[in-house]
Design a protein around this motif. Structure first.
Motif: not given
Length: 59
Positions: A23-37
């Protein structure tokens, strides 16, 4: 407690830790994507349930 009960408890804890790690790994991946956006750090933290500091460190 019997040995079998100890084993079941340990297996359950190991499984729960794996779930949390996933869950943490997935949350971090989502956060990175949202930061890029270009989404604000505070909003990403709220969406992903990650600490603001952790999201900010990804930027």
């Amino acid at each position: 407690m019997t040995w079998e009960m100890d084993q079941k408890i340990m297996q359950k804890r190991y499984y729960q830790q794996g779930e949390k790690s996933g869950e943490m790994k997935k949350s971090l991946e989502i956060a990175k994507t949202l930061l890029k956006d270009g989404m604000p750090v505070e909003k990403i933290a709220r969406i992903t349930n990650l600490p603001v500091e952790e999201v900010a460190a990804l930027a």
